[in-house]
Design a protein around this motif. Structure first.
Motif, PDB file in Angstrom:
ATOM      1  N   ALA A  71      18.275   1.473 -21.388  1.00 46.23           N
ATOM      2  CA  ALA A  71      17.680   2.742 -21.644  1.00 46.23           C
ATOM      3  C   ALA A  71      18.023   2.469 -19.413  1.00 46.23           C
ATOM      4  CB  ALA A  71      16.247   1.941 -21.387  1.00 46.23           C
ATOM      5  N   ALA A 100      20.985   4.937 -18.674  1.00 48.22           N
ATOM      6  CA  ALA A 100      20.245   6.255 -19.436  1.00 48.22           C
ATOM      7  C   ALA A 100      19.723   6.540 -18.158  1.00 48.22           C
ATOM      8  CB  ALA A 100      20.146   6.409 -21.470  1.00 48.22           C
ATOM      9  N   LEU A 101      18.916   6.153 -18.031  1.00 44.99           N
ATOM     10  CA  LEU A 101      17.520   7.121 -16.750  1.00 44.99           C
ATOM     11  C   LEU A 101      18.588   6.816 -15.470  1.00 44.99           C
ATOM     12  CD1 LEU A 101      14.563   5.425 -18.437  1.00 44.99           C
ATOM     13  CD2 LEU A 101      14.778   8.133 -17.528  1.00 44.99           C
ATOM     14  N   GLU A 146      19.122  11.352 -15.403  1.00 45.12           N
ATOM     15  CA  GLU A 146      17.464  11.309 -14.622  1.00 45.12           C
ATOM     16  C   GLU A 146      17.910  11.288 -13.192  1.00 45.12           C
ATOM     17  OE1 GLU A 146      15.160  13.304 -15.975  1.00 45.12           O
ATOM     18  OE2 GLU A 146      15.212  12.758 -18.034  1.00 45.12           O
ATOM     19  N   ARG A 147      18.754  10.209 -12.422  1.00 43.25           N
ATOM     20  CA  ARG A 147      18.613   9.443 -11.296  1.00 43.25           C
ATOM     21  C   ARG A 147      17.267   9.304 -11.219  1.00 43.25           C
ATOM     22  NH1 ARG A 147      21.612   7.296 -10.159  1.00 43.25           N
ATOM     23  NH2 ARG A 147      23.258   7.860  -8.681  1.00 43.25           N
ATOM     24  N   VAL A 148      16.968   8.309 -12.075  1.00 42.02           N
ATOM     25  CA  VAL A 148      15.729   7.567 -12.023  1.00 42.02           C
ATOM     26  C   VAL A 148      16.002   6.181 -12.351  1.00 42.02           C
ATOM     27  CG1 VAL A 148      13.477   7.163 -13.193  1.00 42.02           C
ATOM     28  CG2 VAL A 148      13.539   9.534 -12.618  1.00 42.02           C
ATOM     29  N   ALA A 149      15.229   5.196 -11.755  1.00 42.74           N
ATOM     30  CA  ALA A 149      15.617   3.804 -11.181  1.00 42.74           C
ATOM     31  C   ALA A 149      14.232   3.408 -12.067  1.00 42.74           C
ATOM     32  CB  ALA A 149      16.143   2.925 -10.103  1.00 42.74           C
ATOM     33  N   VAL A 150      14.247   2.364 -13.749  1.00 41.24           N
ATOM     34  CA  VAL A 150      13.337   2.214 -14.027  1.00 41.24           C
ATOM     35  C   VAL A 150      12.591   1.008 -13.081  1.00 41.24           C
ATOM     36  CG1 VAL A 150      14.291   2.244 -16.113  1.00 41.24           C
ATOM     37  CG2 VAL A 150      14.064   0.297 -14.689  1.00 41.24           C
ATOM     38  N   GLY A 151      12.631   0.806 -12.092  1.00 37.91           N
ATOM     39  CA  GLY A 151      12.090  -0.344 -10.764  1.00 37.91           C
ATOM     40  C   GLY A 151      12.673   0.214  -9.695  1.00 37.91           C
ATOM     41  N   ARG A 152      11.451  -0.617  -8.510  1.00 36.77           N
ATOM     42  CA  ARG A 152      12.079  -0.827  -6.749  1.00 36.77           C
ATOM     43  C   ARG A 152      12.730  -2.420  -7.333  1.00 36.77           C
ATOM     44  NH1 ARG A 152       9.435   2.746  -4.094  1.00 36.77           N
ATOM     45  NH2 ARG A 152       9.081   4.600  -6.055  1.00 36.77           N
ATOM     46  N   ARG A 181      22.883   1.969  -7.280  1.00 38.45           N
ATOM     47  CA  ARG A 181      22.948   3.200  -7.026  1.00 38.45           C
ATOM     48  C   ARG A 181      22.363   4.314  -7.626  1.00 38.45           C
ATOM     49  NH1 ARG A 181      29.703   2.852  -7.500  1.00 38.45           N
ATOM     50  NH2 ARG A 181      29.809   0.605  -7.456  1.00 38.45           N
ATOM     51  N   THR A 182      21.265   3.742  -7.675  1.00 41.34           N
ATOM     52  CA  THR A 182      20.337   4.769  -7.973  1.00 41.34           C
ATOM     53  C   THR A 182      18.896   3.962  -7.134  1.00 41.34           C
ATOM     54  OG1 THR A 182      21.208   5.111  -9.978  1.00 41.34           O
ATOM     55  CG2 THR A 182      18.923   5.521 -10.091  1.00 41.34           C
ATOM     56  N   GLY A 183      18.947   3.219  -5.855  1.00 46.58           N
ATOM     57  CA  GLY A 183      18.862   3.012  -5.297  1.00 46.58           C
ATOM     58  C   GLY A 183      17.681   2.026  -5.201  1.00 46.58           C
ATOM     59  N   ASP A 197       8.941  -5.621 -10.740  1.00 40.78           N
ATOM     60  CA  ASP A 197       8.610  -4.397 -11.184  1.00 40.78           C
ATOM     61  C   ASP A 197       8.856  -3.280 -12.560  1.00 40.78           C
ATOM     62  OD1 ASP A 197      10.318  -2.992  -9.895  1.00 40.78           O
ATOM     63  OD2 ASP A 197       8.842  -1.966  -8.801  1.00 40.78           O
ATOM     64  N   ALA A 198      10.227  -4.203 -12.571  1.00 39.85           N
ATOM     65  CA  ALA A 198      10.641  -4.108 -14.325  1.00 39.85           C
ATOM     66  C   ALA A 198      12.039  -5.277 -14.759  1.00 39.85           C
ATOM     67  CB  ALA A 198      11.690  -2.551 -13.991  1.00 39.85           C
TER      68      ALA A 198
END
Lengths: 463, 102
Positions: free
Chosen positions: A142, A145-146, A150-156, A176-178, A268-269
């Motif tokens: 997941a 994929a995100l 989506e360029r979404v990181a599932v958490g920080r 690489r997604t922050g 947080d993830a």
């Protein structure tokens, strides 16, 4: 009607499509996603194309090359295969719905192909642990994929855990997604990993770009000071309505937590994956023989036990994208009535050895059941706990998986046991002293979610 | 901007260099959430910092995305009145009315 129908547009399916096309066949490729590439080459959508997609992908140029070669191949995206209607001695009739995912007005199409190549891939297996149902607990896939699409990181502040080399690209993508990756935890210990990865070193030379890929991920971890720990796992997640902390412990050779080694880590993830399960329901529906591990049995030509039905990639055994590409090439060539070259056959053998290392080094060990509590959910859909599984098995005295699924409801929810099936089976096998009918969890007559209204409508377009 | 939970990387900071795209807006339980064309509904929700949007039937526990590839059905939402749509698989269309039971 296509001469060759291919289900799945990941590495195996795309290699099969281009090979069958080169051999002169009329080819149709189906994929449920909106674009080709599969999970491995998942990428930003056409509405937002990346300037430098290769930052997140090894072998991206192989994908763009395959995509260019698809000229003349009919690609049907947004295609949900919901039924493979079995016939004796020939490929099944394939029923699909085309349109937005889980929509109500999708267009029906039906195919009766001369040859069928199943390249449906795999999905992740995540072992249950206390708190794994909390929001913020994701599969490693997941997170991948995100990040990719989506360029979404599932958490920080993210921990990546489980087993296998797949954890490394996931950590790289998160970085690489922050996200800040606070660690990568591999359940396998050095002695087992060392045996698997240092045996027969000359073999690895022929798959040297594979080693280079892994070294690239390792460099990412070093550069960002991400600790990589072996013989270690996440054994619990904590939080009220989202994950706030996880418990990390050392694992012994059987993956049982070592007493006195657990500690809490604030996150947080958390992204957890322990391996992959072949997505074999269409093969099972078509009548293809499967092995005890759920993989589709094929010969050196990628032929399944059903005449005209071929299988390639992860559904024939978890081995990664290179093996999937090599097998897809064989399957597409033979499905189109041509003969593969000896070099193409050699590729398959080289990457199969890599797959053997994968399962030797990282395959799931039975000690994971030790980190379960009585109230740990096993089946997420029906919310069945480990304690309930054990109690109902003891109360009924049954050793039948089918009847125990009915009495516990484990594996009967909306995911149809895709997430929990194997874990339920393993736990019940141990509790009952041996199931009489193991291996039933891949048998799903309907391969996808279909609305009754869509079935009732008769706007079929037999193409 | 919060400093915890999921977040979308801004294009200016992104090594992948995503191309320009149009903004969309969806309405989730009556509130507007902005996203980018080509995102899934789950992507829009996560990028807005939402980690969960469904409550389980038996224990009333919160759920959001788990598998992210359409296998687990944890992320189900209702889209324009149609129930049981996987948020991680459905691409968001401008103006979509999404309702959750959270």
């Amino acid at each position: 009607m296509p001469e060759v129908l291919i289900i799945g547009a990941g590495p195996a399916g795309l290699a099969a499509a281009t090979a069958a096309r080169r051999a002169g066949a009329r080819v149709v490729v189906l994929d449920a996603a909106e674009d080709v590439g599969g999970q491995y080459w998942r990428h930003l959508p056409q509405q937002r194309p990346a300037g430098r997609e290769e930052v997140l992908h090894h072998g991206w140029e192989r994908f763009t090359g395959l995509r260019r070669e698809l000229t003349g191949v009919e690609i049907v995206t947004g295609a949900q295969v919901w039924l493979a209607e079995r016939h004796d001695g020939r490929p099944p009739t394939v029923h699909i719905l085309v349109g937005p995912a889980d929509g109500a007005d999708r267009v029906r199409r039906v195919f009766d192909p001369g040859a069928l190549v199943l390249a449906t891939g795999a999905y992740e297996r995540t072992l249950p642990f206390p708190g794994w149902d909390l929001p913020g607990v994701f599969t490693a896939g997941a997170a991948q994929a995100l990040a990719k699409s989506e360029r979404v990181a599932v958490g920080r502040r993210v921990l990546v855990a489980g087993a296998g080399p797949f954890l490394l690209p996931v950590a790289s993508s998160l970085i690489r997604t922050g996200a800040r990756v606070v660690g990568v935890l591999e359940a396998g210990g050095w002695s087992r990993l060392g045996r698997a990865w240092t045996a027969r070193p000359t073999e690895l030379l022929s798959a040297s770009h594979k080693a280079g890929e892994l070294a690239g991920y390792a460099r990412d971890l070093v550069r960002h000071r991400v600790p990589y720990r072996v013989a270690t796992g996440v054994i619990a997640a904590h939080g009220h309505d989202r994950v706030e902390e996880v418990t990390v412990a050392r694992l012994d050779a059987q993956w049982a937590p070592v007493p006195g080694t657990s500690r809490r880590v604030a996150v947080d993830a958390v992204c957890v994956g322990h391996g992959f399960v072949p997505r074999s329901e269409l093969a099972v529906a078509a009548g293809c023989q499967t092995g005890p591990d759920g993989t589709v049995v094929v010969d050196a030509d990628c032929r399944s036990s059903v005449p005209g039905v071929f299988a390639a990639g992860e559904i024939t055994g978890i081995g990664g994208a290179d093996l999937a590409l090599a097998e897809g090439t064989i399957a597409g060539t033979v499905a189109a009535g041509a003969a593969p070259t000896s070099a193409q056959r050699r590729d398959v053998l080289v990457y199969q050895r890599f797959a053997t290392r994968l399962s030797d080094g990282h395959g799931i060990r039975p000690g994971w059941a030790e980190w379960l509590a009585d109230d740990t959910l096993i089946c997420r859909c029906e919310e069945v706990t480990a304690g309930e599984l054990r109690d109902i098995a003891a109360a009924t005295g049954s050793r039948g998986l089918r009847s125990l699924k009915l009495s516990t409801r484990a594996g009967l929810g909306v995911c149809q046991g895709r997430v929990c099936g194997r874990s339920v089976e393993e736990l019940l096998d141990r509790t009952t002293g041996g199931l009489l009918d193991p291996g039933r969890t891949a048998n799903r007559p309907l391969a996808g979610l279909v609305r009754l209204g869509e079935l009732a409508r008769t706007q079929g377009d037999p193409s | 901007m919060t400093t915890t939970g999921p977040a979308r990387l801004e294009a200016a900071d992104d090594p992948v260099s995503p191309g320009p795209t149009s903004e969309i807006a969806i309405v989730v339980d009556g509130s507007e959430i902005r996203g980018l064309a080509g995102q899934t509904i789950a992507g829009v929700l996560l990028a807005a910092g939402r980690q969960s949007w469904r409550t389980t039937a038996r224990q009333g526990r919160p759920r959001g995305v788990f598998c992210g590839i359409g296998v687990c059905f944890d992320c189900l939402v209702t889209v324009n009145g149609l129930r049981d749509v996987r948020a991680c698989q459905r691409h968001a269309a401008d103006g979509d009315e999404v309702s959750t039971d959270a």
